[in-house]
Design a protein around this motif. Structure first.
Motif, mmCIF file in Angstrom:
data_model
loop_
_atom_site.group_PDB
_atom_site.id
_atom_site.type_symbol
_atom_site.label_atom_id
_atom_site.label_comp_id
_atom_site.label_asym_id
_atom_site.label_seq_id
_atom_site.Cartn_x
_atom_site.Cartn_y
_atom_site.Cartn_z
ATOM 1 N N GLN A 255 1.079 -1.594 -0.121
ATOM 2 C CA GLN A 255 -0.502 0.161 -0.409
ATOM 3 C C GLN A 255 0.798 1.036 0.428
ATOM 4 N N LEU A 256 1.914 1.122 0.576
ATOM 5 C CA LEU A 256 3.143 2.567 0.864
ATOM 6 C C LEU A 256 3.525 1.928 -0.616
ATOM 7 N N ASN A 257 3.683 1.626 -1.315
ATOM 8 C CA ASN A 257 4.186 0.719 -2.196
ATOM 9 C C ASN A 257 6.091 1.388 -1.841
ATOM 10 N N GLY A 258 6.127 0.466 -0.938
ATOM 11 C CA GLY A 258 7.507 0.423 -1.083
ATOM 12 C C GLY A 258 8.419 1.533 -0.545
ATOM 13 N N ARG A 259 7.382 2.268 0.246
ATOM 14 C CA ARG A 259 8.043 3.763 1.263
ATOM 15 C C ARG A 259 9.341 3.642 1.893
ATOM 16 N N LEU A 260 8.697 2.615 2.982
ATOM 17 C CA LEU A 260 9.895 2.383 3.555
ATOM 18 C C LEU A 260 10.228 0.972 3.539
ATOM 19 N N GLY A 261 10.410 0.411 2.423
ATOM 20 C CA GLY A 261 11.596 -1.066 2.196
ATOM 21 C C GLY A 261 10.730 -2.011 2.712
ATOM 22 N N GLU A 262 11.280 -3.242 3.623
ATOM 23 C CA GLU A 262 10.109 -4.444 3.014
ATOM 24 C C GLU A 262 10.092 -4.001 4.795
ATOM 25 N N MET A 263 8.660 -4.302 5.304
ATOM 26 C CA MET A 263 8.032 -4.265 6.111
ATOM 27 C C MET A 263 8.108 -5.538 7.440
ATOM 28 N N GLU A 264 8.446 -5.452 8.340
ATOM 29 C CA GLU A 264 7.954 -6.618 9.500
ATOM 30 C C GLU A 264 7.268 -5.884 10.838
ATOM 31 N N LEU A 265 6.453 -6.702 11.299
ATOM 32 C CA LEU A 265 5.616 -6.262 12.568
ATOM 33 C C LEU A 265 6.784 -6.665 13.578
ATOM 34 N N ALA A 266 6.333 -5.765 14.739
ATOM 35 C CA ALA A 266 7.006 -5.691 15.653
ATOM 36 C C ALA A 266 6.498 -5.487 16.838
ATOM 37 N N SER A 267 5.187 -5.894 16.995
ATOM 38 C CA SER A 267 4.672 -5.889 18.798
ATOM 39 C C SER A 267 3.494 -6.179 18.410
ATOM 40 N N THR A 268 2.368 -5.948 19.647
ATOM 41 C CA THR A 268 1.057 -6.535 19.676
ATOM 42 C C THR A 268 0.298 -5.854 18.378
ATOM 43 N N ILE A 269 -1.142 -6.533 17.646
ATOM 44 C CA ILE A 269 -1.816 -5.376 17.013
ATOM 45 C C ILE A 269 -2.881 -5.278 18.283
ATOM 46 N N HIS A 270 -3.283 -4.435 18.225
ATOM 47 C CA HIS A 270 -4.481 -3.765 19.038
ATOM 48 C C HIS A 270 -4.901 -2.936 18.298
ATOM 49 N N ALA A 271 -6.538 -3.526 17.898
ATOM 50 C CA ALA A 271 -8.111 -2.616 17.386
ATOM 51 C C ALA A 271 -9.132 -2.337 18.754
ATOM 52 N N TYR A 272 -9.157 -0.727 18.079
ATOM 53 C CA TYR A 272 -10.145 0.159 18.518
ATOM 54 C C TYR A 272 -11.769 0.390 17.510
ATOM 55 N N PRO A 273 -13.148 0.398 17.579
ATOM 56 C CA PRO A 273 -13.848 1.152 17.030
ATOM 57 C C PRO A 273 -13.670 2.258 17.110
ATOM 58 N N LEU A 274 -13.442 3.046 16.509
ATOM 59 C CA LEU A 274 -13.623 5.111 16.468
ATOM 60 C C LEU A 274 -14.932 5.172 16.413
ATOM 61 N N VAL A 275 -15.419 6.020 17.333
ATOM 62 C CA VAL A 275 -16.187 6.423 17.961
ATOM 63 C C VAL A 275 -16.284 7.957 18.887
ATOM 64 N N GLY A 276 -16.393 8.808 18.024
ATOM 65 C CA GLY A 276 -16.302 10.263 18.475
ATOM 66 C C GLY A 276 -17.817 10.720 19.530
ATOM 67 N N MET A 277 -17.255 11.345 20.584
ATOM 68 C CA MET A 277 -17.959 11.710 21.876
ATOM 69 C C MET A 277 -18.270 13.572 21.799
ATOM 70 N N LEU A 278 -18.738 14.366 21.856
ATOM 71 C CA LEU A 278 -19.064 15.736 22.543
ATOM 72 C C LEU A 278 -20.314 16.278 23.491
ATOM 73 N N ALA A 279 -19.793 16.530 24.527
ATOM 74 C CA ALA A 279 -20.573 16.482 25.737
ATOM 75 C C ALA A 279 -21.191 17.999 25.274
ATOM 76 N N GLU A 280 -22.254 17.934 26.085
ATOM 77 C CA GLU A 280 -23.427 19.351 25.693
ATOM 78 C C GLU A 280 -23.058 20.290 26.329
ATOM 79 N N ARG A 281 -22.401 20.401 27.552
ATOM 80 C CA ARG A 281 -22.075 21.079 28.847
ATOM 81 C C ARG A 281 -20.733 20.016 29.087
ATOM 82 N N PHE A 282 -20.008 20.930 29.723
ATOM 83 C CA PHE A 282 -18.439 20.155 30.624
ATOM 84 C C PHE A 282 -18.682 20.555 32.002
ATOM 85 N N TYR A 283 -20.136 21.193 32.504
ATOM 86 C CA TYR A 283 -19.909 21.379 33.847
ATOM 87 C C TYR A 283 -21.770 20.537 34.118
#
Length: 394
Positions: A255-283
C-alpha cells in the motif's frame, strides 16, 4: 454529612491523573476511583497507542513532573508531516520548524507511547500527599446537590466531596448519571495499531495516507521503527484481522509502494472501534467533565490527549485559585468559566475534525476532486498552512 474529600475523580486515566497531579501542594484532598487494579496503574500494559503531543502539552507535563519521568529514549521527535490523497503522489507537507527564522521549536511535536504517559502520570499523582486511590472498584451511582456530591461504590460504600470530576472515558457512565447529554458519533470504522520495523529510514516524518478503502497513518518512532495505524470500514475489519503477521506487513508495504522498504511486525496488534463524542456541556451541579468524558476525538488530528490534558490544566488552575482565595471550588460561576474556556478550543476542533473526516472518507468522484483541491490550496496558501501548523503544534 462531612465531605470525605474535597474532590473525587472518577477515572484514573491520563486526564484524571494529570488533574490530581496539578493539585499537589494545594491543600485540597483528592480521591481517585479506578476500576482497574493498582498494579495496572503502576505498570500499564502496552496498548498500541502512540500519543502525539504538542509543545504546550510538553510544557504542562513538565510543570506537573510527568515529562521528566518518561525515559528520554522513548520520547520521539516528530520532525515533519505529510498528507497523501488516494493514489496521487502530491503531498501536503508541513516541514520541520526553522529556529533560524524565529520559529519557537525544532520539531512539530513529540510521540510517546500511551502506557508510558499513564505510568508517569500515576507516579506524579501518587507522590502527592493529598492524593489517595481507590482501585479495583467501580462506581455504582453518583448524585450531586447544592452542598455536595455523593458517590456510591459497587461495594455499597458512600463517599462525599465538594466537587466531582468525571474522567471515565468517552462512554462515561458518570456523565450519563449527571444528566449531561452528548453528541455521540459512530464512525463505523475500526483502527488497527502496531509497530513495524522497516529497512528505509522514516526521516522522523509522519504520514497520513488517505488511500481509497483503507487509510494508513505512519507515526515515526526510531528511524527504522514506525507505529502503523490501519483504518478500515468496520464491515471490512476481518480483512485485516485474518492476515498473518507476514501478510499484514506485506500488505502495508504494497500500500505504501515500498516507501519504507521491507516491513516486519514488531509488536502486538491492537484494534479499536472509532467513536467520537462531544458533551453538551462540560459541567453540572458540583461536577465537571475532563478528558474523553468531555470530548472524545477521532485520532486523525492527533489532539485527543492534548485536549484532555488542557481540560485538566484549565480546571485545576481555576480550582486552585478559588481555594487560595477561600472561595467555593465548585461554584456555578467557576464551573461555567471552565466550560467556556475549554469549549473555546474543543468545540471547533471536534466539529472541524468531523468535517475533515467526512471529506476524506467520501469516495464519490466530486469528493475525490475536492480532496485534491483542498490539499493543493492548503499547501500553497502560507497563512492557511501556518494556521494548520499552529493547530498541530499547539
Amino acid at each position: 454529612m462531612t465531605p470525605t474529600s474535597d474532590i473525587i475523580v472518577v477515572g484514573a486515566g491520563p486526564a484524571g491523573l494529570s488533574f490530581a497531579a496539578s493539585l499537589a501542594g494545594s491543600g485540597l484532598s483528592v480521591t481517585l476511583i479506578e476500576k482497574s487494579p493498582l498494579e495496572t496503574l503502576q505498570n500499564p500494559p502496552y496498548d498500541g497507542r502512540e500519543i502525539a503531543l504538542t509543545h504546550l502539552s510538553k510544557e504542562i507535563m513538565q510543570r506537573l513532573g510527568i515529562w521528566q519521568r518518561i525515559p528520554e529514549n522513548e520520547i520521539y521527535p516528530l520532525r515533519d508531516a505529510k498528507v497523501l490523497n488516494g493514489q496521487s503522489n502530491y503531498q501536503l507537507h508541513f516541514p520541520q520548524p526553522d529556529q533560524a527564522r524565529g520559529e519557537p521549536a525544532d520539531c512539530l511535536g513529540y510521540l510517546i507511547s500511551n502506557h508510558n504517559i499513564r505510568k508517569a502520570a500515576y507516579e506524579a499523582a501518587a507522590e502527592s500527599e493529598n492524593v489517595s486511590f481507590i482501585c479495583a472498584l467501580g462506581v455504582k451511582e453518583v448524585k450531586t446537590g447544592p452542598d455536595q456530591a455523593q458517590v456510591v461504590l459497587e461495594n455499597g460504600e458512600t463517599l462525599t466531596a465538594k466537587l466531582l470530576i468525571a474522567a471515565d472515558s468517552r462512554f462515561s457512565q458518570t456523565r450519563r448519571q449527571l444528566g449531561i447529554a452528548s453528541d455521540m458519533h459512530d464512525y463505523s470504522r475500526t483502527m488497527f495499531l502496531c509497530r513495524m520495523k522497516h529497512t528505509v529510514s522514516n526521516q522522523h516524518t509522519a504520514y497520513e495516507c488517505f488511500h481509497y478503502g483503507r487509510t494508513i497513518a505512519l507515526l515515526p518512532l526510531e528511524e527504522y521503527l514506525t507505529n502503523t495505524v490501519i483504518t478500515v470500514d468496520s464491515d471490512r475489519a476481518a480483512s485485516v484481522q485474518n492476515l498473518s503477521s507476514e501478510e499484514l506487513a506485506e500488505s502495508v508495504k504494497q500500500q505504501l509502494n515500498g516507501r519504507l522498504g521491507e516491513m516486519e511486525l514488531a509488536s502486538t496488534i491492537h484494534a479499536y472501534p472509532l467513536v467520537g463524542m462531544l458533551a453538551e456541556r462540560f459541567y453540572g451541579t458540583r461536577s465537571a467533565l475532563i478528558g474523553d468524558a468531555a470530548v472524545g476525538m477521532h485520532p486523525v488530528t492527533a489532539h485527543g490527549f492534548n485536549l484532555g490534558l488542557s481540560s485538566a490544566d484549565i480546571l485545576a488552575g481555576l480550582v486552585k485559585e478559588a481555594a487560595q482565595q477561600g472561595r467555593d471550588i465548585a461554584s456555578p460561576t467557576l464551573l461555567s468559566r471552565y466550560d467556556s474556556k475549554h469549549a473555546l478550543h474543543a468545540r471547533p476542533l471536534y466539529y472541524g475534525t468531523n468535517m475533515l473526516l467526512k471529506l476524506f472518507t467520501d469516495e464519490t468522484p466530486p469528493a475525490k476532486l475536492l480532496r485534491g483541491l483542498v490539499l493543493r490550496v492548503s499547501n500553497n496558501l502560507p497563512p492557511l498552512k501556518k494556521l494548520i501548523t499552529r493547530q498541530l503544534t499547539g
